[in-house]
Each structure stands twice: as structure tokens, then as C-alpha cells.
Write a protein that holds these residues in place. Sequence first.
Motif, PDB file in Angstrom:
ATOM      1  N   GLY A  71       0.910  -1.170   0.260  1.00 24.76           N
ATOM      2  CA  GLY A  71      -0.068   0.056  -0.279  1.00 24.76           C
ATOM      3  C   GLY A  71       0.649   1.175  -0.587  1.00 24.76           C
ATOM      4  N   GLY A  72       1.808   0.956   0.240  1.00 26.50           N
ATOM      5  CA  GLY A  72       3.210   2.405   0.628  1.00 26.50           C
ATOM      6  C   GLY A  72       4.550   1.983   0.874  1.00 26.50           C
ATOM      7  N   LEU A  73       5.458   2.298  -0.069  1.00 25.55           N
ATOM      8  CA  LEU A  73       6.850   1.753   0.744  1.00 25.55           C
ATOM      9  C   LEU A  73       7.219   3.140   0.714  1.00 25.55           C
ATOM     10  N   PHE A  74       7.947   3.777   1.650  1.00 27.53           N
ATOM     11  CA  PHE A  74       8.467   5.059   1.840  1.00 27.53           C
ATOM     12  C   PHE A  74      10.002   5.708   2.650  1.00 27.53           C
ATOM     13  N   VAL A  75      11.220   5.900   1.661  1.00 30.58           N
ATOM     14  CA  VAL A  75      12.000   5.776   2.407  1.00 30.58           C
ATOM     15  C   VAL A  75      12.459   7.253   2.760  1.00 30.58           C
ATOM     16  N   ASN A  98       3.636 -13.664  -3.837  1.00 31.63           N
ATOM     17  CA  ASN A  98       3.662 -13.288  -4.686  1.00 31.63           C
ATOM     18  C   ASN A  98       3.046 -11.354  -4.293  1.00 31.63           C
ATOM     19  N   LEU A  99       4.126 -10.314  -4.578  1.00 32.98           N
ATOM     20  CA  LEU A  99       3.544  -9.286  -3.938  1.00 32.98           C
ATOM     21  C   LEU A  99       3.126  -8.366  -5.552  1.00 32.98           C
ATOM     22  N   GLU A 100       1.768  -7.301  -5.236  1.00 37.54           N
ATOM     23  CA  GLU A 100       1.563  -6.299  -6.234  1.00 37.54           C
ATOM     24  C   GLU A 100       1.562  -5.244  -5.259  1.00 37.54           C
ATOM     25  N   VAL A 101       1.695  -4.109  -6.378  1.00 36.99           N
ATOM     26  CA  VAL A 101       1.824  -2.510  -5.798  1.00 36.99           C
ATOM     27  C   VAL A 101       0.941  -1.916  -7.270  1.00 36.99           C
ATOM     28  N   GLU A 102       0.633  -0.752  -6.656  1.00 37.24           N
ATOM     29  CA  GLU A 102       0.227   0.847  -7.689  1.00 37.24           C
ATOM     30  C   GLU A 102       1.083   1.166  -7.634  1.00 37.24           C
ATOM     31  N   VAL A 103       1.796   2.432  -8.722  1.00 39.63           N
ATOM     32  CA  VAL A 103       2.692   3.062  -8.806  1.00 39.63           C
ATOM     33  C   VAL A 103       2.053   4.215 -10.120  1.00 39.63           C
TER      34      VAL A 103
END
Length: 140
Positions: A71-75, A98-103
Motif C-alpha cells: 500500500g505504501g513504501l517510503f524511505v 507474490n507481491l502487488e503494488v500500484e505506482v
Amino acid sequence: MIRKYNDNEIPTLVNIWEQSSRIAHPFLTEEFTLMVKQAMKETYLPNSNTWVYVEANNILGFISMIENEIGGLFVSPKHHAKGIGTALVNHMKQFHKNLEVEVFYQNKIGKPFYEKYGFKVFKEYIMESTNQKVLRMKTN
């Protein structure tokens, strides 16, 4: 060290999100960004499975999961390109095959990161609230 976040760390996570989001998403309106900032505090973080990357007692990044979806990946911008995002995604791979993401298509940080990690686009759509193209990606 990667660990689950604590509720009292939400302001720190929102600060990291805002700094990173403004760099990754300069094409989004201020109105939309402020709306998401509020939702981060009230909805997104409290209702996701969130892990933080901590070094010397400082949170440098985080990943929020909803089942197998990132849902979010932030550094923190000061710590980009130091393997923190990769470490967080690798940590989640322990729990999800398996991973999914929206970008956002225009995200010049997130999109290349996910492509480098091996995520492949399987769906595209226009997000109504932003009028921006979004890519739905997954690992194989």
C-alpha cells in the motif's frame, strides 16, 4: 532492523511519506496531497500491516501492506538508494510469495525501483481523482 511500527510513530511515518511523496509525485496537486496526508494518519496507517526500517533508533523508511499488496513504501529522501526499500520488500517476501503494488506512471523513483526489483505491469488505469495513469504491478 525491521520491526512492526507503533501507533505513536504515525507522525514520523507521515513526515517520511510527505517528504518522499513530494519528490516522487510532483505532478499531484497540493489539494490531493493534503487529502492523502490526512488519510495516512486516520485510515491508511492504522488499517494496514506496517513495518519500519530503524537504524540508530531513527526510522528511515516504512512499508505498509494490505494482504499481499504494498500500500505504501517510503524511505526518507536522505536515505534513498541505500538498500532500505529493497530490505523492506525482501522482508515482506517472507510472508507473501507474490507481491502487488500500484505506482503512478510518472513516478520517477517508485516505478524504476519496482521494475528493477522484477515487478511487471499487468494492468493500467487512470485514477479519477488525479487524472494520472496508474500501473498495477506484481512479482512473478
